[in-house]
Every structure is written in structure tokens, then in C-alpha cells.
Design an enzyme around this catalytic site. Sequence first.
Site, PDB file in Angstrom:
ATOM      1  N   LYS A  22     -31.885 -78.955 -18.089  1.00  0.00           N
ATOM      2  CA  LYS A  22     -31.787 -77.519 -18.431  1.00  0.00           C
ATOM      3  C   LYS A  22     -31.011 -77.355 -19.742  1.00  0.00           C
ATOM      4  O   LYS A  22     -31.405 -76.592 -20.613  1.00  0.00           O
ATOM      5  CB  LYS A  22     -31.056 -76.804 -17.307  1.00  0.00           C
ATOM      6  CG  LYS A  22     -30.333 -75.536 -17.713  1.00  0.00           C
ATOM      7  CD  LYS A  22     -29.582 -74.885 -16.603  1.00  0.00           C
ATOM      8  CE  LYS A  22     -28.143 -75.268 -16.484  1.00  0.00           C
ATOM      9  NZ  LYS A  22     -27.209 -74.594 -17.395  1.00  0.00           N
ATOM     10  N   ASN A  23     -29.927 -78.141 -19.899  1.00  0.00           N
ATOM     11  CA  ASN A  23     -29.051 -77.932 -21.061  1.00  0.00           C
ATOM     12  C   ASN A  23     -29.582 -78.557 -22.332  1.00  0.00           C
ATOM     13  O   ASN A  23     -28.967 -78.448 -23.387  1.00  0.00           O
ATOM     14  CB  ASN A  23     -27.637 -78.437 -20.752  1.00  0.00           C
ATOM     15  CG  ASN A  23     -26.936 -77.496 -19.787  1.00  0.00           C
ATOM     16  OD1 ASN A  23     -27.439 -76.418 -19.485  1.00  0.00           O
ATOM     17  ND2 ASN A  23     -25.802 -77.931 -19.261  1.00  0.00           N
ATOM     18  N   CYS A 117     -17.545 -65.925 -17.483  1.00  0.00           N
ATOM     19  CA  CYS A 117     -18.238 -66.188 -16.210  1.00  0.00           C
ATOM     20  C   CYS A 117     -17.184 -66.742 -15.262  1.00  0.00           C
ATOM     21  O   CYS A 117     -16.007 -66.829 -15.593  1.00  0.00           O
ATOM     22  CB  CYS A 117     -19.390 -67.159 -16.419  1.00  0.00           C
ATOM     23  SG  CYS A 117     -18.841 -68.822 -16.761  1.00  0.00           S
ATOM     24  N   ARG A 122     -15.224 -68.285 -21.784  1.00  0.00           N
ATOM     25  CA  ARG A 122     -16.436 -68.694 -22.497  1.00  0.00           C
ATOM     26  C   ARG A 122     -16.634 -67.945 -23.825  1.00  0.00           C
ATOM     27  O   ARG A 122     -17.650 -67.355 -24.079  1.00  0.00           O
ATOM     28  CB  ARG A 122     -17.674 -68.513 -21.613  1.00  0.00           C
ATOM     29  CG  ARG A 122     -17.567 -69.027 -20.214  1.00  0.00           C
ATOM     30  CD  ARG A 122     -17.482 -70.542 -20.099  1.00  0.00           C
ATOM     31  NE  ARG A 122     -18.602 -71.256 -20.651  1.00  0.00           N
ATOM     32  CZ  ARG A 122     -19.724 -71.503 -19.985  1.00  0.00           C
ATOM     33  NH1 ARG A 122     -19.877 -71.025 -18.783  1.00  0.00           N
ATOM     34  NH2 ARG A 122     -20.703 -72.183 -20.545  1.00  0.00           N
ATOM     35  N   ASP A 306     -19.248 -80.937 -15.929  1.00  0.00           N
ATOM     36  CA  ASP A 306     -20.318 -80.465 -15.036  1.00  0.00           C
ATOM     37  C   ASP A 306     -20.489 -81.361 -13.814  1.00  0.00           C
ATOM     38  O   ASP A 306     -21.270 -81.042 -12.921  1.00  0.00           O
ATOM     39  CB  ASP A 306     -21.651 -80.366 -15.783  1.00  0.00           C
ATOM     40  CG  ASP A 306     -21.628 -79.251 -16.807  1.00  0.00           C
ATOM     41  OD1 ASP A 306     -22.550 -79.180 -17.631  1.00  0.00           O
ATOM     42  OD2 ASP A 306     -20.670 -78.455 -16.791  1.00  0.00           O
ATOM     43  N   ARG A 398     -30.148 -71.760 -10.744  1.00  0.00           N
ATOM     44  CA  ARG A 398     -30.105 -71.694 -12.217  1.00  0.00           C
ATOM     45  C   ARG A 398     -30.380 -73.061 -12.831  1.00  0.00           C
ATOM     46  O   ARG A 398     -30.897 -73.155 -13.941  1.00  0.00           O
ATOM     47  CB  ARG A 398     -28.715 -71.254 -12.693  1.00  0.00           C
ATOM     48  CG  ARG A 398     -28.316 -69.879 -12.277  1.00  0.00           C
ATOM     49  CD  ARG A 398     -27.094 -69.465 -12.990  1.00  0.00           C
ATOM     50  NE  ARG A 398     -27.303 -69.565 -14.443  1.00  0.00           N
ATOM     51  CZ  ARG A 398     -26.513 -68.974 -15.323  1.00  0.00           C
ATOM     52  NH1 ARG A 398     -25.455 -68.303 -14.898  1.00  0.00           N
ATOM     53  NH2 ARG A 398     -26.732 -69.067 -16.604  1.00  0.00           N
TER      54      ARG A 398
HETATM   55  C1  EPZ Z   1     -22.224 -76.205 -22.498  1.00  0.00           C
HETATM   56  O1  EPZ Z   1     -21.615 -74.931 -22.432  1.00  0.00           O
HETATM   57  C2  EPZ Z   1     -23.038 -76.342 -21.220  1.00  0.00           C
HETATM   58  N1  EPZ Z   1     -24.062 -75.298 -21.192  1.00  0.00           N
HETATM   59  C3  EPZ Z   1     -22.120 -76.222 -20.001  1.00  0.00           C
HETATM   60  O2  EPZ Z   1     -22.909 -76.436 -18.849  1.00  0.00           O
HETATM   61  C4  EPZ Z   1     -21.065 -77.319 -20.091  1.00  0.00           C
HETATM   62  O3  EPZ Z   1     -20.167 -77.186 -19.006  1.00  0.00           O
HETATM   63  C5  EPZ Z   1     -20.290 -77.194 -21.414  1.00  0.00           C
HETATM   64  O4  EPZ Z   1     -21.232 -77.239 -22.529  1.00  0.00           O
HETATM   65  C6  EPZ Z   1     -19.280 -78.320 -21.599  1.00  0.00           C
HETATM   66  O5  EPZ Z   1     -19.923 -79.556 -21.534  1.00  0.00           O
HETATM   67  C7  EPZ Z   1     -25.182 -75.455 -21.942  1.00  0.00           C
HETATM   68  O6  EPZ Z   1     -25.343 -76.443 -22.635  1.00  0.00           O
HETATM   69  C8  EPZ Z   1     -26.205 -74.356 -21.859  1.00  0.00           C
HETATM   70  P1  EPZ Z   1     -18.605 -75.399 -24.957  1.00  0.00           P
HETATM   71  P2  EPZ Z   1     -20.887 -74.317 -23.753  1.00  0.00           P
HETATM   72  O7  EPZ Z   1     -18.914 -74.457 -26.057  1.00  0.00           O
HETATM   73  O8  EPZ Z   1     -21.588 -74.802 -24.969  1.00  0.00           O
HETATM   74  C9  EPZ Z   1     -14.402 -73.326 -25.554  1.00  0.00           C
HETATM   75  C10 EPZ Z   1     -23.695 -76.010 -16.693  1.00  0.00           C
HETATM   76  O9  EPZ Z   1     -23.111 -76.098 -15.613  1.00  0.00           O
HETATM   77  N2  EPZ Z   1     -15.082 -72.569 -26.609  1.00  0.00           N
HETATM   78  O10 EPZ Z   1     -18.779 -76.861 -25.188  1.00  0.00           O
HETATM   79  O11 EPZ Z   1     -20.750 -72.868 -23.537  1.00  0.00           O
HETATM   80  C11 EPZ Z   1     -14.946 -72.997 -24.176  1.00  0.00           C
HETATM   81  O12 EPZ Z   1     -14.310 -71.863 -23.639  1.00  0.00           O
HETATM   82  C12 EPZ Z   1     -23.003 -75.381 -17.879  1.00  0.00           C
HETATM   83  O13 EPZ Z   1     -24.850 -76.459 -16.926  1.00  0.00           O
HETATM   84  C13 EPZ Z   1     -14.341 -71.705 -27.427  1.00  0.00           C
HETATM   85  O14 EPZ Z   1     -13.132 -71.561 -27.262  1.00  0.00           O
HETATM   86  O15 EPZ Z   1     -19.469 -75.006 -23.679  1.00  0.00           O
HETATM   87  C14 EPZ Z   1     -14.637 -74.250 -23.391  1.00  0.00           C
HETATM   88  O16 EPZ Z   1     -13.291 -74.211 -22.965  1.00  0.00           O
HETATM   89  C15 EPZ Z   1     -21.677 -74.766 -17.471  1.00  0.00           C
HETATM   90  N3  EPZ Z   1     -14.969 -71.001 -28.398  1.00  0.00           N
HETATM   91  C16 EPZ Z   1     -14.793 -75.362 -24.426  1.00  0.00           C
HETATM   92  O17 EPZ Z   1     -14.676 -74.712 -25.709  1.00  0.00           O
HETATM   93  C17 EPZ Z   1     -16.329 -71.131 -28.630  1.00  0.00           C
HETATM   94  O18 EPZ Z   1     -16.857 -70.478 -29.554  1.00  0.00           O
HETATM   95  C18 EPZ Z   1     -16.142 -76.077 -24.368  1.00  0.00           C
HETATM   96  O19 EPZ Z   1     -17.140 -75.082 -24.412  1.00  0.00           O
HETATM   97  C19 EPZ Z   1     -17.067 -72.018 -27.810  1.00  0.00           C
HETATM   98  C20 EPZ Z   1     -16.416 -72.732 -26.822  1.00  0.00           C
END
Ligand code: EPZ
Length: 419
Positions: A22-23, A117, A122, A306, A398
Site C-alpha cells: 500500500k505504501n 490521526c 502527523r 509499522d 485500510r
Molecule cells: C509513512 O508515513 C507511512 N505512510 C507510515 O505508514 C509509516 O508509519 C511512516 O512513513 C514511518 O515509516 C505512507 O507511506 C503512506 P513520516 P509518513 O513523514 O510519511 C514527522 C502505515 O501504517 N514529520 O516518515 O506520514 C512525523 O510526525 C502508515 O502504513 C514531521 O514532523 O511518515 C513522524 O514523527 C502509518 N513533519 C516522523 O516525522 C513532516 O512534514 C516520520 O514521519 C513530516 C513528518
Amino acid sequence: MDKFRIVGGRPLEGRVQISGAKNSALPCLAAALLSSGTVTFHNLPYVRDIITMRRLLEDLGCGVLMPEQATLKVTASNIEFFEAPYELVKSMRASVLALGPLLARFGEARVSLPGGCAIGQRPVDLHLRALEVLGAVISLENGTIVARAGRLKGANVFFPKITVTGTENLMMAASLAEGVTVLDNAAREPEIEDLAELLNKMGARVTGAGTSTIRIEGVEKLGGAGHTIIPDRIETGTFLAAAALTGGELELCNCRPDHLGSVIAHMRQAGVHIEQPNQFTLNVHANGGLKALDIVTQEYPGFPTDMQAQYMALMTRAEGTSVITENIFENRFMHASELARMGARIHIQGKQAIVEGGGRMTGAKVQASDLRASASLVVAGLAADGETIVDRVYHIDRGYEKIEEKLRSVGGQIERFRE
Ligand code: EPZ
């Protein structure tokens, strides 16, 4: 609202086909917005987030055909709107992946600010700051991100924090920018490499995907392509945990063991027997006891956040006490209180969950809070004595394709019902 009724105690045995990731599918589908050609996707998982992304693409004006199961043909030749609306974004924050492509191709994009969420705030600030480095002018109007740009200009971008979708958004935006963009401190997940492979098939010039430094040389135009989505490493890890926790034996087919190095290493060290007969198969069985083993979630190639919830369920059965440290999200232990309803002994201290293992869980009514927490509760229910009712299984829909069918095919006693 759908629920699962699970009767635990039976070891899972047999063969499971792993679905597409999915990701990886989500950013790859968004990348189709970069071209007026047709992009054909194979091995798409039939899960709710992909259905939502398809709706978003159609709302933007894309032609989308589904000639057969797991295949979509997307043609973004008549894009009339440049907005990802709130009702779609609130149901799937990955809609923010439309921002980079729309801005790069049309100079304009409006995406509702994704709310938080269950697992955390996020924010998307890193996406926005990085797009501004490429020349975008971004404002927030009534909860909507409004981004405008002439032609984006390649630049050096440093991510102060590693972000998966932030890296993906910038790779897509930079592919049509003027000049060269270098992304520093980029995410290294396999899904990033899969997106880069698709972009290069469309005519982009991306190098370094999978490392912390990605170089994108912008081009004038991108064309259509065909692409097969990589297997889902988190679904694979979830079935590894399910086999181990129920004391069963599974053969996982169409998977990519090389994307699960950290998970396989930790599970082996905890006493799970995992063999890799070939490049696309894993055999897992757990006829011995499990030993408590600490994990710390990190960005790839570290232990994936994850898989944290599913691993916690596994540790409830292991001999000894394990410490699980969650470094990526600020609120990703909701499954702990639900597992405790099943008899697990888990103590939360800030970023750490201390799991006292050796117990045998008993079935209970539990409630899913997010995608991976729901997977953890299903895995726990399969191993618990008695009946478990998991509520709000729309979370699991999802990201897991036909999970109850796959589990039933290997002996899991699970059925979906509506109350
Ligand atoms: C991706 O989310 C995945 N989703 C998530 O999978 C996964 O848990 C996550 O990466 C971490 O591996 C998809 O790929 C669609 P991040 P993403 O931006 O990109 C902070 C699942 O279960 N951050 O790597 O949203 C954020 O809050 C889902 O399949 C900022 O502060 O995660 C987090 O603490 C859940 N500012 C950390 O960075 C930003 O602009 C990592 O987030 C972006 C992120």
C-alpha cells in the site's frame, strides 16, 4: 460497523500470498499526475486506501480503468482541478502526495491540511518548507494548503527529520523542475526505490534512491509507463508474527525478504525459525519457546515502526521482559491497553513499553485504533484462549487485503460480522 470474531488457540499452517505494498502504491499512483500519458499499475492491493487514492485521481480529472484485478490504468491527460478536498484528505492523509505532482506539472495545488490521526500529530511542515526551497509560494487558507509556483527550480534540500512521504513528494516535484535537486537526509525505505524506478520509467532522471542522498535532474515532460508494485513488507512481517505467536508454520510467497532485514534478524534472535528458500519466499515456524528481545523503532533500514504493534503482541508470549522503544511517532502504544484487556502485562513509560512476557492471553472484546494496532489485536486473538471480538476493523481494511480470507486459508478461526 464491521467486527471480527476470532477463536484462538489453533496454530496457523499453510501458504500465504503476500499482496502489493500500500505504501508504495500510494506515491506511485500520485506520480501518474505528472504525465499526460497512461501509467499501468500491476500488483495493487485491494485495500481501502487504494480505493480512496483512486477516487482522488478521478476527482482531479484522471481517467482510471481497472482491466483486471490488481491492475489500474491511470491517464492524467485532462486534469481540471488541482485540489485534494478535506473529506478525502481526512480519510487518508497520504492524499498529501498529490501536492508535489500537481504543483510541478500545473504550477498550482490545493490540498486540505491533513489532520492528525490516532498515532500522532502527523504534520507536513517538512514537505512545505522543502517545496518552498524549490520556489513554491505556500499559504494556508481556511485549513487548505495553497501552493503556487512558476516552473519549480532545482535546489539542494536538507530534511532536518527523515520523512517518507516528504521525500516522495519532493522526488515527484523535482522530476519536472528546472535543473538539479539534491535531497539530503532522504528516507531510504524500499517504497522510495520503487517510486524512483517508476519515475525513471516515465522519463525522469532519479539516482540515489534507497540512500540518504537522492539526486533528481529535472526534465521538461514525463510519459506513460508500466509498473509492478513491490510486495508489502509490513504484511509479510505481520504474518511472520502471526505464525510465531500461534506456534504454527507458514510459507509466505511473493514477498521480498531483503526488505525485512531488521524484522527477520530480531525475530530470529527471539527464537523464531525463519528460512529463506529463495528470493521471494519465507518459511517461518516457531516450535520452540520465544525469548524476550528489546527493539527500538527507527527509520529504514532499522526496525520499522509499522511492525511495532505486531511485535509487542509477540513479546507477550516470550520468556522474560522486553523493552519496546517507539522513536518515530509520539502516540503509537494504543494497542497496549487493548492487549492488556486480553491479559498482557505491559507498562508504558514515555517512549517505552515494558512487556512482561510468558503469559497466555485470553480472548476479550477489544477495539482497534489504527491500522497496525488492529493487526496486532488480530494476531493476539489468533493466539489467545477463547473468543476475541475486534471492533472497528475498518482500520485494518485500510492496509490488509482480504486478511480474514488469508488467515482462514491457513487455519485461522476468524469471521467478519456486522452489529
Ligand atoms: C509513512 O508515513 C507511512 N505512510 C507510515 O505508514 C509509516 O508509519 C511512516 O512513513 C514511518 O515509516 C505512507 O507511506 C503512506 P513520516 P509518513 O513523514 O510519511 C514527522 C502505515 O501504517 N514529520 O516518515 O506520514 C512525523 O510526525 C502508515 O502504513 C514531521 O514532523 O511518515 C513522524 O514523527 C502509518 N513533519 C516522523 O516525522 C513532516 O512534514 C516520520 O514521519 C513530516 C513528518
